[in-house]
Design an enzyme around this catalytic site. Structure first.
Site, PDB file in Angstrom:
ATOM      1  N   ARG A   1     -34.608 -72.510 -27.369  1.00  0.00           N
ATOM      2  CA  ARG A   1     -34.040 -73.544 -26.484  1.00  0.00           C
ATOM      3  C   ARG A   1     -34.099 -73.043 -25.048  1.00  0.00           C
ATOM      4  O   ARG A   1     -33.941 -71.848 -24.791  1.00  0.00           O
ATOM      5  CB  ARG A   1     -32.563 -73.780 -26.827  1.00  0.00           C
ATOM      6  CG  ARG A   1     -32.302 -74.451 -28.127  1.00  0.00           C
ATOM      7  CD  ARG A   1     -30.842 -74.838 -28.228  1.00  0.00           C
ATOM      8  NE  ARG A   1     -29.939 -73.718 -28.338  1.00  0.00           N
ATOM      9  CZ  ARG A   1     -29.104 -73.306 -27.396  1.00  0.00           C
ATOM     10  NH1 ARG A   1     -29.061 -73.914 -26.215  1.00  0.00           N
ATOM     11  NH2 ARG A   1     -28.297 -72.288 -27.601  1.00  0.00           N
TER      12      ARG A   1
ATOM     13  N   TYR B   1     -40.673 -76.401 -29.550  1.00  0.00           N
ATOM     14  CA  TYR B   1     -39.840 -75.502 -30.359  1.00  0.00           C
ATOM     15  C   TYR B   1     -38.443 -76.062 -30.635  1.00  0.00           C
ATOM     16  O   TYR B   1     -37.781 -76.576 -29.724  1.00  0.00           O
ATOM     17  CB  TYR B   1     -39.681 -74.146 -29.653  1.00  0.00           C
ATOM     18  CG  TYR B   1     -39.335 -73.031 -30.622  1.00  0.00           C
ATOM     19  CD1 TYR B   1     -40.339 -72.308 -31.248  1.00  0.00           C
ATOM     20  CD2 TYR B   1     -38.015 -72.745 -30.939  1.00  0.00           C
ATOM     21  CE1 TYR B   1     -40.028 -71.306 -32.160  1.00  0.00           C
ATOM     22  CE2 TYR B   1     -37.702 -71.744 -31.846  1.00  0.00           C
ATOM     23  CZ  TYR B   1     -38.714 -71.025 -32.460  1.00  0.00           C
ATOM     24  OH  TYR B   1     -38.405 -70.035 -33.362  1.00  0.00           O
TER      25      TYR B   1
ATOM     26  N   LYS C   1     -29.683 -80.703 -31.612  1.00  0.00           N
ATOM     27  CA  LYS C   1     -28.769 -80.437 -30.486  1.00  0.00           C
ATOM     28  C   LYS C   1     -28.731 -81.631 -29.531  1.00  0.00           C
ATOM     29  O   LYS C   1     -27.675 -81.961 -28.983  1.00  0.00           O
ATOM     30  CB  LYS C   1     -29.194 -79.179 -29.749  1.00  0.00           C
ATOM     31  CG  LYS C   1     -29.280 -77.941 -30.624  1.00  0.00           C
ATOM     32  CD  LYS C   1     -27.941 -77.557 -31.172  1.00  0.00           C
ATOM     33  CE  LYS C   1     -27.999 -76.233 -31.936  1.00  0.00           C
ATOM     34  NZ  LYS C   1     -26.719 -75.853 -32.516  1.00  0.00           N
TER      35      LYS C   1
ATOM     36  N   HIS D   1     -19.951 -78.694 -32.641  1.00  0.00           N
ATOM     37  CA  HIS D   1     -20.852 -77.600 -33.015  1.00  0.00           C
ATOM     38  C   HIS D   1     -20.127 -76.739 -34.060  1.00  0.00           C
ATOM     39  O   HIS D   1     -19.698 -75.625 -33.766  1.00  0.00           O
ATOM     40  CB  HIS D   1     -21.185 -76.808 -31.745  1.00  0.00           C
ATOM     41  CG  HIS D   1     -22.265 -75.788 -31.920  1.00  0.00           C
ATOM     42  ND1 HIS D   1     -22.383 -74.691 -31.111  1.00  0.00           N
ATOM     43  CD2 HIS D   1     -23.286 -75.707 -32.803  1.00  0.00           C
ATOM     44  CE1 HIS D   1     -23.426 -73.977 -31.490  1.00  0.00           C
ATOM     45  NE2 HIS D   1     -23.990 -74.565 -32.518  1.00  0.00           N
TER      46      HIS D   1
ATOM     47  N   SER E   1     -23.514 -69.762 -30.652  1.00  0.00           N
ATOM     48  CA  SER E   1     -24.798 -69.353 -31.232  1.00  0.00           C
ATOM     49  C   SER E   1     -24.799 -67.829 -31.393  1.00  0.00           C
ATOM     50  O   SER E   1     -24.197 -67.121 -30.583  1.00  0.00           O
ATOM     51  CB  SER E   1     -25.946 -69.772 -30.301  1.00  0.00           C
ATOM     52  OG  SER E   1     -25.781 -71.115 -29.919  1.00  0.00           O
TER      53      SER E   1
ATOM     54  N   CYS F   1     -23.455 -65.972 -33.797  1.00  0.00           N
ATOM     55  CA  CYS F   1     -22.220 -65.356 -34.318  1.00  0.00           C
ATOM     56  C   CYS F   1     -22.144 -65.427 -35.836  1.00  0.00           C
ATOM     57  O   CYS F   1     -21.069 -65.252 -36.403  1.00  0.00           O
ATOM     58  CB  CYS F   1     -20.994 -66.021 -33.707  1.00  0.00           C
ATOM     59  SG  CYS F   1     -20.687 -65.491 -32.020  1.00  0.00           S
TER      60      CYS F   1
ATOM     61  N   ASP G   1     -24.021 -76.099 -39.106  1.00  0.00           N
ATOM     62  CA  ASP G   1     -24.153 -76.094 -37.643  1.00  0.00           C
ATOM     63  C   ASP G   1     -23.412 -77.227 -36.932  1.00  0.00           C
ATOM     64  O   ASP G   1     -22.876 -77.005 -35.851  1.00  0.00           O
ATOM     65  CB  ASP G   1     -25.650 -76.151 -37.278  1.00  0.00           C
ATOM     66  CG  ASP G   1     -25.923 -75.796 -35.823  1.00  0.00           C
ATOM     67  OD1 ASP G   1     -25.256 -74.871 -35.311  1.00  0.00           O
ATOM     68  OD2 ASP G   1     -26.784 -76.423 -35.195  1.00  0.00           O
TER      69      ASP G   1
ATOM     70  N   ARG H   1     -37.527 -68.582 -37.172  1.00  0.00           N
ATOM     71  CA  ARG H   1     -36.672 -69.549 -37.879  1.00  0.00           C
ATOM     72  C   ARG H   1     -37.188 -69.904 -39.255  1.00  0.00           C
ATOM     73  O   ARG H   1     -38.394 -69.822 -39.521  1.00  0.00           O
ATOM     74  CB  ARG H   1     -36.600 -70.853 -37.066  1.00  0.00           C
ATOM     75  CG  ARG H   1     -35.941 -70.701 -35.709  1.00  0.00           C
ATOM     76  CD  ARG H   1     -34.451 -70.818 -35.823  1.00  0.00           C
ATOM     77  NE  ARG H   1     -33.757 -70.341 -34.642  1.00  0.00           N
ATOM     78  CZ  ARG H   1     -32.443 -70.475 -34.478  1.00  0.00           C
ATOM     79  NH1 ARG H   1     -31.711 -71.059 -35.403  1.00  0.00           N
ATOM     80  NH2 ARG H   1     -31.862 -69.999 -33.402  1.00  0.00           N
TER      81      ARG H   1
END
Ligand code: O2Y
Ligand code: MN
Length: 599
Positions: A68, A210, A219, A239, A261, A263, A286, A378
Site C-alpha cells: 500500500r 498491488y 481497504k 479495521h 497493521s 501486529c 481484518d 502475500r
C-alpha cells in the site's frame, strides 16, 4: 435487466480508457480457471505443483509495486477539513481532472473487466455492493477469492440499486504489438494514485496493481468509503478481526479486535488456544462491519470472503491454521519459487530450501544473505478453507459482539490487559492506542505511531469526527447491550529487552479472563488507567512465568503514564476543534487519577 447507472458508468469509463475488449465477470469457477490459465500462458504467473499445491498460482510484482502507498492515498472530500489532518486531501474536481488525463487511453491493448462484488454475504442487511472496473486479470482472480463476485451480485443490485464505483487501472497501455510485462504498473511513485471520493462513494485508483491499492473492495471500499457510509447511516466499519470464543462448558461469545497493521491480526484470528477446553474460531481476520440488530446488540459481519495475509513469518508454529488454509486454491505474491514448484518464505520452515527463485525472479540461495520473499509477500486464500472457520461466519444477520479489544506493539507502559471503566473510557483507550514501528516505511523504527482504533490509514473522514461517531454509537442501543472494551498488549518487554509474555496461543489466557469478566466471575483491580486482573485471576497455570515478570506485565507505572499523557496531549492537539470534549475530559481525569496517592 442491467442496472442503468452501472451500464452508463461502464460506458463512460470504456470511452475514457479505450480498452480493446470489455468483459463482464460472472464469478464462475470457469472464469477463474480461464483467467488463471491466461496469466500462466503469458508468463505473468507460475502454476505450482498440482499434486502438492493444487490450483495455486505464484505472481511476482514489479519491485516498485510491493505494498500500500499511504503517501499516494487521498481522501477527496468536499473540504480539506472533512478529510482531517491524517489524510492527504485534494479538491475532488481537481483530482478528477488530473486523473482523467491519466485514465485517457490507459487500457489500450488490454481488457476492461467489470467486477460486480458484494462486501458481505449477498442479501445481508449489513452487506454492501460495489463494482470494480479494472484492466488487471490479477485483480480479477484476487477479487474472486476476497469478495463475492458475479451475476448473483448484479441480480441483488437490481435495476436501480446503489453501488460503490471502484475504478482501477494499472496505468500501462500497450502499443500495437508491444509485449506486456509480467507485472504491468506505472513504476513512477508520483504517478500512482489511490483516491477516494467519499461524498459520491467512488474510488479511483491508478498506477499500482498491488494489494490494497488495487483490490478495491478491501481497504478502499470496506474501510475508507464504508467508514463514511457508516457515519452517515449509523453503523460502524472497522479495521477489526472477529473471533468466536468458546469455553470448556460450550458457551460461546464473539469478540472483535483492532490491532494496527503488522501486529499479528491473522495469527490471533486463527489462534490455537493453549488452555485445555477453550476454542477459538475465525469469523474474519481484518475487517468488521457492525450494525445494531433487532435484539439491540451490535451485530457484526466479516465483509470479506478471503484472507490477504502476510506470508513471511507464517509457519506451523506461528499460525498452523493459516498454513493449512493456503495449501490449495491460493494465489501467492512475491514468495520464493522452490525447485519442486512450491512456494517458500522466510520463517515458513526451520530449514530453508537449498535454492529457489526469489521474489524478483532471480536465482536465490539462503547463503546469499538476501531475503528470498519480499517482507510484504502475500497469500490470497478462501476463508472457507480455514480449518477453524466458524460455521456461522457467513450468517447474514451477523454475530453479536460482547467484547472489543484494542492493542498495539508497546515494549513498555501498557499492561497486558486493561478493562475500560465504561463505553466512553473505552473509546478514550481506543483513541490513544498505537504501535512502535517495525518497518522504516512508516517512520523511525521504534518510535510510537498513535493509531486510534487502528484506523488512521483507513478512515475516510476526520479522525476527530470518527471518534465522536463512536461516542454516538454508545447511545444507539441500551447500555446493557453494549460490548465492553479491553486494551491489550502482547509485546511488553523487560528492562533487559526480553519479551514478558509468550503471545500466540497463550493469549487465550487473556481471552479467558475477559470471558469470565463478562460473566461477572472474575475480579479486577481498579488502577488510574482502567481495571487490570486482580491477583490470581489470570490463569497462568502451566506457564513458566517468572513472578517478577507477572507483576510487571500488569503493573501501571505512574511516572511513565504521566509522560504518556504529555504525548497524548500533543497528539490530541492535532484534532483541533474536532476532538470530542468527552475525550479531553477522559484525559484530564486519567491525569488526576495518576497524580492521586491511591487509585
Ligand atoms: O500491502 C498491502 O497492499 C496490503 S495491506 C493489508 C492487507 C491485509 C490486511 N491488512 C492490511 C493492512 O495494512 O492493514
Ligand atoms: Mn489490515
Amino acid at each position: 435487466m442491467i442496472n442503468k447507472k452501472l451500464a452508463a458508468w461502464v460506458e463512460e469509463m470504456r470511452a475514457l480508457c479505450t480498452p480493446d475488449r470489455v468483459h463482464w465477470c460472472d464469478g464462475s469457477k470457469a472464469e477463474y480457471d480461464r483467467l488463471a490459465d491466461e496469466t500462466v500462458a503469458v508468463g505473468a504467473a507460475n502454476r505450482l505443483d498440482p499434486e502438492r499445491w493444487p490450483h495455486c498460482l505464484l505472481f511476482r510484482s514489479d519491485p516498485s509495486d510491493v505494498a500500500r502507498v499511504e503517501e499516494r492515498t487521498f481522501i477527496c472530500s468536499k473540504t480539506r477539513e472533512d478529510a482531517g489532518p491524517s489524510n492527504n486531501w485534494m479538491d475532488p474536481d481537481e483530482m478528477k481532472t488530473l486523473m482523467r488525463k491519466s485514465y485517457r487511453g490507459c487500457m489500450k491493448g488490454r481488457t476492461l473487466y467489470v467486477i460486480p462484488y458484494s462486501m458481505g454475504p449477498i442479501g445481508s442487511p449489513i452487506a454492501n455492493i460495489g463494482v470494480e472496473i479494472t484492466d488487471s486479470p490479477y485483480v480479477v482472480v484476487n477479487m474472486h477469492v476476497m469478495t463475492r463476485v458475479g451475476t448473483k451480485v448484479l441480480e441483488a443490485l437490481g435495476e436501480d440499486g446503489e453501488f460503490v464505483r471502484a475504478m482501477h487501472s494499472v496505468g500501462a497501455p500497450l502499443a500495437p504489438g508491444q509485449k506486456d510485462s509480467s507485472w504491468p504498473c506505472n513504476p513512477d511513485i508520483q504517478q500512482k494514485f489511490i483516491t477516494h471520493f467519499p461524498d459520491t462513494r467512488e474510488i479511483w485508483s491508478y498506477g499500482s496493481g498491488y494489494g490494497g491499492n488495487a483490490l478495491l473492495g478491501k481497504k478502499c471500499h470496506a474501510l475508507r468509503i464504508a467508514s463514511v457510509q457508516a457515519r452517515d447511516e449509523g453503523w460502524l466499519a472497522e479495521h477489526m478481526l472477529i473471533i468466536k470464543l468458546t469455553n470448556p462448558a460450550g458457551k460461546s461469545i464473539y469478540v472483535a479486535a483492532a490491532f494496527p497493521s503488522q501486529c499479528g491480526k491473522t495469527n490471533f484470528a486463527m489462534m490455537e488456544p493453549t488452555l485445555p477446553g477453550w476454542k477459538v474460531e475465525t469469523i474474519g481476520d481484518d475487517i468488521c462491519w457492525m450494525k445494531p440488530g433487532p435484539d439491540g446488540r451490535w451485530r457484526a459481519i466479516n465483509p470479506e470472503a478471503g484472507f490477504f495475509g502476510v506470508a513471511p513469518g507464517t509457519s506451523m508454529k506461528s499460525n498452523p491454521n493459516a498454513v493449512r488454509t493456503v495449501q490449495r486454491n491460493t494465489i501467492f505474491t512475491n514468495c520464493v519459487l522452490t525447485p519442486d514448484q512450491g512456494v517458500w518464505w522466510e520463517d515458513m520452515t526451520d530449514a530453508p530450501p537449498s535454492k529457489g527463485v526469489d521474489w524478483q525472479g532471480n536465482e536465490w540461495t539462503p547463503a546469499s544473505g538476501k531475503k528470498g520473499a519480499h517482507p510484504n509477500a502475500r497469500f490470497t486464500a478462501p476463508a472457507s478453507q480455514c480449518p477453524v472457520i466458524a460455521p456461522e461466519w457467513e450468517d447474514p444477520a451477523g454475530v453479536p459482539i460482547s467484547a472489543i479489544l484494542f492493542g498495539g506493539r508497546r515494549a513498555s507502559v501498557v499492561p497486558l490487559v486493561t478493562e475500560a471503566f465504561n463505553w466512553q473510557h473505552g473509546i478514550f483507550l481506543g483513541s490513544i492506542m498505537g504501535s512502535e514501528m517495525t518497518a522504516a516505511a512508516f517512520g523511525t523504527v521504534g518510535t510510537l505511531r498513535r493509531d486510534p482504533m487502528a484506523m488512521l490509514p483507513f478512515c475516510g473522514y476526520h479522525m476527530g469526527d470518527y471518534l465522536a461517531h463512536w461516542l454516538r454509537a454508545g447511545q444507539m442501543t441500551s447500555p446493557d447491550k453494549l460490548p465492553r472494551f479491553y486494551y491489550v498488549n502482547w509485546f511488553r518487554k523487560s528492562a533487559d529487552g526480553k519479551w514478558l509474555w509468550p503471545g500466540f496461543g497463550e493469549n487465550s489466557r487473556v481471552l479467558k479472563w475477559i470471558f469470565e469478566r463478562l460473566e461477572g466471575r472474575s475480579e479486577a483491580t481498579r488502577t488510574p488507567i482502567g481495571q487490570v486482573p486482580a491477583a490470581g485471576t489470570l490463569d497462568l497455570s502451566g506457564l513458566d512465568l517468572d513472578p517478577e515478570n507477572q507483576t510487571e506485565l500488569l503493573s501501571v507505572d505512574r511516572a511513565a503514564w504521566l509522560a504518556e499523557i504529555a504525548d497524548i496531549r500533543r497528539y490530541y492537539a492535532k484534532f483541533g476543534g474536532h476532538l470530542p470534549r468527552e475525550l479531553a475530559e477522559e484525559l484530564d481525569a486519567m491525569e488526576r487519577r495518576l497524580k492521586e496517592k491511591s487509585p
